[in-house]
Motif scaffolding. Structure first.
Motif, mmCIF file in Angstrom:
data_model
loop_
_atom_site.group_PDB
_atom_site.id
_atom_site.type_symbol
_atom_site.label_atom_id
_atom_site.label_comp_id
_atom_site.label_asym_id
_atom_site.label_seq_id
_atom_site.Cartn_x
_atom_site.Cartn_y
_atom_site.Cartn_z
ATOM 1 N N ASP A 102 15.050 -9.391 18.421
ATOM 2 C CA ASP A 102 15.817 -9.965 17.314
ATOM 3 C C ASP A 102 15.012 -10.019 16.025
ATOM 4 O OD1 ASP A 102 18.032 -10.408 18.941
ATOM 5 O OD2 ASP A 102 17.269 -12.364 19.601
ATOM 6 N N TYR A 103 13.702 -9.832 16.117
ATOM 7 C CA TYR A 103 12.854 -9.929 14.932
ATOM 8 C C TYR A 103 11.581 -9.118 15.122
ATOM 9 C CZ TYR A 103 10.039 -13.200 17.677
ATOM 10 O OH TYR A 103 9.260 -13.765 18.661
ATOM 11 N N ILE A 104 10.972 -8.739 14.012
ATOM 12 C CA ILE A 104 9.652 -8.107 13.995
ATOM 13 C C ILE A 104 8.698 -9.097 13.339
ATOM 14 C CG2 ILE A 104 8.260 -6.180 13.157
ATOM 15 C CD1 ILE A 104 10.347 -5.347 15.222
ATOM 16 N N ASP A 105 7.554 -9.302 13.926
ATOM 17 C CA ASP A 105 6.628 -10.305 13.390
ATOM 18 C C ASP A 105 6.050 -9.889 12.036
ATOM 19 O OD1 ASP A 105 6.211 -12.289 15.797
ATOM 20 O OD2 ASP A 105 6.203 -10.268 16.631
ATOM 21 N N ILE A 106 5.599 -8.645 11.940
ATOM 22 C CA ILE A 106 4.943 -8.178 10.715
ATOM 23 C C ILE A 106 5.488 -6.798 10.367
ATOM 24 C CG2 ILE A 106 2.759 -7.594 9.607
ATOM 25 C CD1 ILE A 106 1.393 -9.383 11.768
ATOM 26 N N PHE A 107 6.062 -6.659 9.176
ATOM 27 C CA PHE A 107 6.519 -5.351 8.710
ATOM 28 C C PHE A 107 5.642 -4.938 7.529
ATOM 29 C CE2 PHE A 107 10.441 -3.457 10.440
ATOM 30 C CZ PHE A 107 10.266 -2.159 9.974
ATOM 31 N N LEU A 108 5.023 -3.771 7.657
ATOM 32 C CA LEU A 108 4.101 -3.284 6.639
ATOM 33 C C LEU A 108 4.631 -2.025 5.962
ATOM 34 C CD1 LEU A 108 0.773 -3.395 8.729
ATOM 35 C CD2 LEU A 108 1.703 -5.222 7.309
ATOM 36 N N LEU A 109 4.338 -1.870 4.679
ATOM 37 C CA LEU A 109 4.503 -0.580 4.030
ATOM 38 C C LEU A 109 3.292 0.259 4.388
ATOM 39 C CD1 LEU A 109 5.854 -1.426 0.454
ATOM 40 C CD2 LEU A 109 7.140 -0.719 2.476
ATOM 41 N N HIS A 110 3.541 1.455 4.868
ATOM 42 C CA HIS A 110 2.509 2.310 5.450
ATOM 43 C C HIS A 110 1.717 3.059 4.369
ATOM 44 C CE1 HIS A 110 1.929 4.670 9.491
ATOM 45 N NE2 HIS A 110 0.791 4.323 8.945
ATOM 46 N N GLU A 111 0.389 3.034 4.495
ATOM 47 C CA GLU A 111 -0.517 3.841 3.665
ATOM 48 C C GLU A 111 -0.296 3.664 2.160
ATOM 49 O OE1 GLU A 111 -1.997 7.761 5.432
ATOM 50 O OE2 GLU A 111 0.110 7.725 6.015
ATOM 51 N N GLN A 112 -0.300 2.432 1.709
ATOM 52 C CA GLN A 112 -0.183 2.179 0.271
ATOM 53 C C GLN A 112 -1.501 2.530 -0.432
ATOM 54 O OE1 GLN A 112 2.901 1.084 -1.416
ATOM 55 N NE2 GLN A 112 3.279 2.162 0.509
ATOM 56 N N GLU A 113 -1.400 3.225 -1.553
ATOM 57 C CA GLU A 113 -2.594 3.774 -2.199
ATOM 58 C C GLU A 113 -3.122 2.923 -3.346
ATOM 59 O OE1 GLU A 113 -1.825 7.793 -3.284
ATOM 60 O OE2 GLU A 113 -1.664 8.475 -1.215
ATOM 61 N N SER A 114 -2.254 2.175 -4.012
ATOM 62 C CA SER A 114 -2.688 1.409 -5.186
ATOM 63 C C SER A 114 -1.565 0.483 -5.622
ATOM 64 C CB SER A 114 -3.032 2.350 -6.343
ATOM 65 O OG SER A 114 -1.849 2.963 -6.841
ATOM 66 N N ILE A 115 -1.807 -0.243 -6.694
ATOM 67 C CA ILE A 115 -0.775 -1.118 -7.235
ATOM 68 C C ILE A 115 0.434 -0.307 -7.685
ATOM 69 C CG2 ILE A 115 -1.649 -1.097 -9.621
ATOM 70 C CD1 ILE A 115 -0.940 -4.115 -9.704
ATOM 71 N N TYR A 116 0.207 0.956 -8.028
ATOM 72 C CA TYR A 116 1.299 1.792 -8.518
ATOM 73 C C TYR A 116 2.242 2.209 -7.388
ATOM 74 C CZ TYR A 116 -1.842 1.833 -12.467
ATOM 75 O OH TYR A 116 -2.662 1.437 -13.490
ATOM 76 N N THR A 117 1.705 2.524 -6.228
ATOM 77 C CA THR A 117 2.594 2.849 -5.103
ATOM 78 C C THR A 117 3.334 1.599 -4.635
ATOM 79 O OG1 THR A 117 0.771 2.610 -3.518
ATOM 80 C CG2 THR A 117 1.252 4.831 -4.314
ATOM 81 N N SER A 139 6.718 -11.872 8.591
ATOM 82 C CA SER A 139 5.739 -11.707 7.528
ATOM 83 C C SER A 139 5.773 -10.269 7.027
ATOM 84 C CB SER A 139 4.337 -12.064 8.031
ATOM 85 O OG SER A 139 3.427 -12.174 6.953
ATOM 86 N N PHE A 140 5.345 -10.080 5.775
ATOM 87 C CA PHE A 140 5.385 -8.763 5.142
ATOM 88 C C PHE A 140 3.999 -8.399 4.611
ATOM 89 C CE2 PHE A 140 5.594 -6.339 1.208
ATOM 90 C CZ PHE A 140 6.162 -5.164 1.691
ATOM 91 N N GLY A 141 3.694 -7.091 4.624
ATOM 92 C CA GLY A 141 2.396 -6.675 4.112
ATOM 93 C C GLY A 141 2.298 -5.177 3.922
#
Length: 315
Positions: A102-117, A139-141
Motif C-alpha cells: 500500500d506504500y513505499i517507504d522511500i521514493f528517490l529520483l534516480h541519478e540526480q546530477e545537480s541542482i539543475y536536474t 519519505s522522498f529523496g
C-alpha cells in the motif's frame, strides 16, 4: 543488527542495506524464489532495509519475499527517472502494484546530477510530495553519483533522504574526491537529512580490501546506512560481520575468496552503442563494433539494462 533513524525522518533502518540489483538477470540471474529467499534470510539476520529501482526490474522478487516478512517492519527504497507528474504517477503505481504493498517507504529520483536536474524534475517532485500527504510514500529523496547532486539536495527541504556514492577512494564519484563528497554529505546531515551510502566496495573493486573499506565507511558518523549488493547467503553473512565485527570470518572468507566480480559482454554483441551512451562513468567503449569494459567501469550494471540483445552481465 543496530537500527538507526534516517535523519529527521521517522524511518528506522538497519546499518546495512540490501542492495538488490545483484540478484537480477542483469547480474547473478537468480530465480524469483532464490532472490526472495535471500531477502528473507537477510531480514532474519537483522537487515530490514532494501534498496531497489524501477530500472532493476526486480519488484516481483520483493513481492515474493514480503510474504514472509511483516511489512511494517520492512523498509523499501526505490528510484525512478520520472520528471513529469504523469511519469511519477506511473512509477509509483507500478511499484505499489508489482511489490504488492500500500506504500513505499522511500521514493528517490534516480541519478540526480545537480541542482539543475532537480529543478528539471520538480513536477515529479510535487507529485511525490502529494503522494506522501496521501500516505503512499513515507519519505522522498534523490540518489546521486555527483558531489553537485549532493549540493543540490541542500537547497531543498523537500529532499529528506540522499543516497550518494561513498567509499574510501571515491571510486565512481563523477566530479571530485571523496573528501569533497564527505564535506558536502556532512552538511546534509547537519540539515537533518537521512543519508545512506552506495558502493562502499567501489562496485567490487575493493573486495580484496573489504575490511579496510568497511572500516572507512563505518567510522563516518553521519552515514546512517550502507547499501551493498548481496547475491548469496555467504555474502550476507560476510557483510553483516563486517558491519558488526569489522572482519569476515575465515570460513566465509575462504568461500568468497575466488569471487571477483567482472562485467561480461557476450560474443553476440551487435555494437549498437546504447551501453556506451548509458554509462556516465565512461566505463565501456566500442572496439571493432563490440562493447568492451575499461578501467573506469564500477560494475554498477546499468549498461546492461539498455542492451537490446541482453548480452551484458555483471558476474
Amino acid at each position: 543488527m543496530e537500527k538507526v533513524k534516517l535523519g529527521k525522518s521517522q524511518i528506522e533502518v538497519s546499518r546495512l542495506c540490501f542492495g538488490s540489483l545483484t540478484m537480477t538477470p542483469f547480474q547473478a540471474n537468480l530465480s524469483v524464489k532464490e532472490g526472495a529467499y535471500l531477502i528473507d534470510y537477510a531480514f532474519d539476520k537483522g537487515i530490514n532495509f532494501l534498496d531497489t529501482a524501477e530500472i532493476y526490474e526486480n519488484y516481483n522478487y520483493i513481492r515474493e519475499a514480503l510474504k514472509g516478512i511483516n511489512r511494517e517492519e520492512y523498509v523499501i527504497a526505490t528510484k525512478t527517472y520520472a520528471y513529469t507528474k504523469e511519469m511519477a504517477e506511473k512509477s509509483l503505481e507500478l511499484a505499489l502494484k508489482e511489490i504488492g504493498t500500500d506504500y513505499i517507504d522511500i521514493f528517490l529520483l534516480h541519478e540526480q546530477e545537480s541542482i539543475y536536474t532537480i529543478k528539471g524534475h520538480y513536477e515529479a517532485i510535487e507529485y511525490f510530495l502529494k503522494a506522501k500527504e496521501r500516505g503512499k510514500i513515507r519519505s522522498f529523496g534523490i540518489s546521486t553519483h555527483k558531489i553537485a547532486g549532493v549540493r543540490g539536495a541542500k537547497a531543498y527541504d523537500e529532499i529528506e533522504i540522499v543516497h550518494p556514492i561513498i567509499n574510501k577512494y571515491g571510486i565512481g564519484i563523477l566530479d571530485g574526491t571523496i573528501d569533497e563528497m564527505l564535506k558536502n554529505v556532512e552538511e546534509l546531515n547537519a540539515l537533518g537529512k537521512g543519508i545512506y551510502g552506495m558502493k562502499p566496495l567501489g562496485g567490487g573493486h575493493l573486495i580484496k580490501n573489504a575490511e579496510e573499506a568497511f572500516k572507512f565507511v563505518k567510522e563516518i558518523p553521519y552515514l546512517h546506512s550502507i547499501a551493498v549488493g548481496l547475491q548469496s547467503t555467504d555474502e550476507i553473512d560476510a557483510n553483516i560481520s563486517l558491519i558488526e565485527n569489522g572482519y569476515i570470518p575465515n570460513d566465509i572468507k575462504m568461500k568468497l575468496k575466488n569471487k571477483n566480480r567482472k562485467l561480461i559482454v557476450a560474443d553476440y554483441c551487435i555494437g549498437c552503442g546504447k551501453c556506451v551512451k548509458r554509462c556516465k562513468q565512461h566505463g565501456i567503449t566500442l572496439i571493432d563494433n563490440h562493447a568492451v569494459p575499461n578501467e573506469n567501469c564500477i560494475l554498477c550494471g546499468y549498461c546492461a539494462t539498455t542492451c537490446p540483445e541482453f548480452c551484458i552481465k555483471v558476474i
